[in-house]
Design a protein around this motif. Structure first.
Motif, PDB file in Angstrom:
ATOM      1  N   LEU A 189       0.831  -1.211   0.000  1.00 33.53           N
ATOM      2  CA  LEU A 189       0.000   0.000   0.000  1.00 33.53           C
ATOM      3  C   LEU A 189       0.867   1.263   0.000  1.00 33.53           C
ATOM      4  CD1 LEU A 189      -2.871  -0.948   2.480  1.00 33.53           C
ATOM      5  CD2 LEU A 189      -2.873  -1.052  -0.017  1.00 33.53           C
ATOM      6  N   ILE A 192       1.968   1.864  -3.563  1.00 35.20           N
ATOM      7  CA  ILE A 192       0.886   2.425  -4.379  1.00 35.20           C
ATOM      8  C   ILE A 192       0.653   3.892  -4.023  1.00 35.20           C
ATOM      9  CG2 ILE A 192      -1.592   2.275  -4.841  1.00 35.20           C
ATOM     10  CD1 ILE A 192      -1.338  -0.774  -4.463  1.00 35.20           C
ATOM     11  N   CYS A 221      -4.511  -0.599  -6.892  1.00 28.07           N
ATOM     12  CA  CYS A 221      -5.297  -0.646  -5.662  1.00 28.07           C
ATOM     13  C   CYS A 221      -6.628  -1.350  -5.891  1.00 28.07           C
ATOM     14  CB  CYS A 221      -5.525   0.775  -5.136  1.00 28.07           C
ATOM     15  SG  CYS A 221      -6.063   0.851  -3.416  1.00 28.07           S
ATOM     16  N   VAL A 235      -7.314  -0.791   2.386  1.00 32.39           N
ATOM     17  CA  VAL A 235      -7.158  -0.789   0.927  1.00 32.39           C
ATOM     18  C   VAL A 235      -8.267   0.047   0.295  1.00 32.39           C
ATOM     19  CG1 VAL A 235      -6.982  -2.206  -1.145  1.00 32.39           C
ATOM     20  CG2 VAL A 235      -6.091  -3.077   1.030  1.00 32.39           C
ATOM     21  N   LEU A 239      -8.012   3.687  -1.871  1.00 33.77           N
ATOM     22  CA  LEU A 239      -8.636   3.959  -3.169  1.00 33.77           C
ATOM     23  C   LEU A 239      -9.570   5.158  -3.067  1.00 33.77           C
ATOM     24  CD1 LEU A 239      -8.872   3.258  -6.098  1.00 33.77           C
ATOM     25  CD2 LEU A 239     -10.615   1.550  -5.533  1.00 33.77           C
TER      26      LEU A 239
END
Length: 410
Positions: A189, A192, A221, A235, A239
């Motif tokens: 994460l 990202i 994601c 998660v 997003l």
């Protein structure tokens, strides 16, 4: 955007895909080989396309060349490599039947598997994220150093040691167990998150916003959300955060490519659909007992999509920043909190708080001080804006600051 202008973005995106698939096929020990094959593929495109023209399907052209180069590499290894051939055979790589599966599903699977393979607890969290940014996201050393607020030499040493460790352990690129997924998810994460941040606040001298990086981060994601084992609250919150920020893409840049600061953005250009999607994913992520930094940042970003400039809005944002800084301190968060403080309680209190930070190696610190002193002390405002402009990373940043100076008649 014209086809010619798309080429740099295409090269970067397809490079990541090809390296991921080749590493999955060869094994992590061959990561340099995968990178060399991908680089040779794009070198061939750079030589051929200016002469023959850009193919109708550039990605398919690249995939075909990459397949052929990978097959040729394996043939050479078997024929000429007295030491390489036994290794290739032992690894179970068959060159005769070799093929590279660059279908969308294979690319998606390969990128996620590689990300979890690299985010291995045997190397430091910083090395996990740095290596992911380098191999899977195509970041340069300068970009990684900026993300970690350190120097290039440190990053080079860190990445070299991390690669060596993963090779020594013969790291497998396969689906980790549920316990391993949980151990590695935070590093995935973070990767990202940093990928999106580099797209949204780019240090690249040619681009103020790199949408392709932001969209790639959102794609990765979403792939995690589609997987049951990684469809977790934090998660979804990440997003949601990216959806809220992406909703202001069109309002953040002028037609000339200049950055438009938040207070000056045309709210009519904000993307209502992306804001709605952000709310959906934030609600979806609001389960369980743990609040992550992504939940708090997403909530802040949500309030930033509310057009009304009310005291309630900024007090909520201020409280959220206070909670965020308790979880994780960062210069960006503390500077943004100070801006929220100015909106909620006035510039005088915010100036006192900002001066105490003394973040003099941070260009955003001086930009904030310039903003806070505007209307109170024009000379100090100009002095800080000029310092921020001298530290700016691209032309769009410099133009935005120059506008501020022009309003002060400097």
């Amino acid at each position: 955007m014209e086809k010619q202008e798309l080429i740099p973005h295409l090269f970067r995106t397809e490079y990541r895909k090809i390296v991921s698939v080749l590493c999955r096929r060869f094994g992590f020990a061959y990561v340099e080989t995968a990178e060399d094959i991908a680089s040779d593929t794009f070198a061939a495109a750079a030589q051929t396309w200016p002469i023959n023209g850009i193919p109708d399907n550039p990605a398919a052209w690249l995939y075909n060349v990459a397949k052929n180069k990978a097959r040729n590499y394996l043939h050479r290894a078997n024929i000429f490599g007295e030491k390489v051939a036994p290794t290739v055979k032992k690894a179970g790589i068959e060159c005769v039947e070799f093929d590279i599966d660059l279908s969308p599903q294979s690319i998606n699977d390969s990128q996620l598997l590689m990300m979890f393979a690299i985010c291995n607890p045997s190397i430091s969290p910083e090395a996990q994220v740095g290596l992911s940014l380098r191999i899977l996201c195509g970041f340069g050393i300068d970009e990684i150093a900026e993300a970690f607020l350190t120097n290039k030499e440190t990053i080079n040493k860190r990445l070299f040691r991390a690669k060596q460790r993963l090779r020594e352990e013969n790291t497998k690129i396969d689906v980790p167990g549920s316990t391993e997924i949980e151990k590695r998810l935070d590093a995935v994460l973070t990767t990202i998150y940093l990928l999106f941040s580099e797209g949204y606040y780019s240090i690249n001298p040619n681009y103020a916003i790199r949408r392709e990086l932001c969209l790639e981060a959102m794609r990765l994601c979403y792939m995690l959300i589609e997987n049951k084992s990684t469809d977790q609250p934090r998660v979804n919150a990440l997003l949601a955060l990216m959806c809220f920020h992406a909703s202001r893409f069109d309002a953040r840049l002028s037609e000339e490519g200049d950055i438009i600061l938040y207070d000056e953005q045309d709210c009519a250009l904000w993307n209502a659909e992306l804001i709605s999607r952000g709310v959906y994913f934030l609600n979806r992520g609001s389960t369980g007992p743990t609040i992550s930094k992504y939940h708090l940042e997403a909530a802040i970003a949500y309030w930033s999509t509310q057009q009304a400039d009310t005291k309630e809005k900024w007090e909520n944002i201020l409280q959220l920043y206070d909670q965020l800084l308790q979880i994780e301190y960062s210069p960006v968060a503390v500077l943004n909190r100070t801006f929220a403080l100015s909106k909620a309680n006035g510039k005088k209190e915010a100036i006192m708080a900002a001066e105490m930070l003394n973040l003099r190696d941070n260009r955003f610190f001086f930009a904030l001080l310039g903003e806070l002193y505007t209307g109170a002390d024009s000379n100090k405002a100009a002095e800080n804006f000029q310092t921020a402009m001298s530290m700016a990373k691209n032309a769009a940043e410099r133009h935005a600051i120059q506008k501020k100076l022009s309003k002060l008649n400097f």
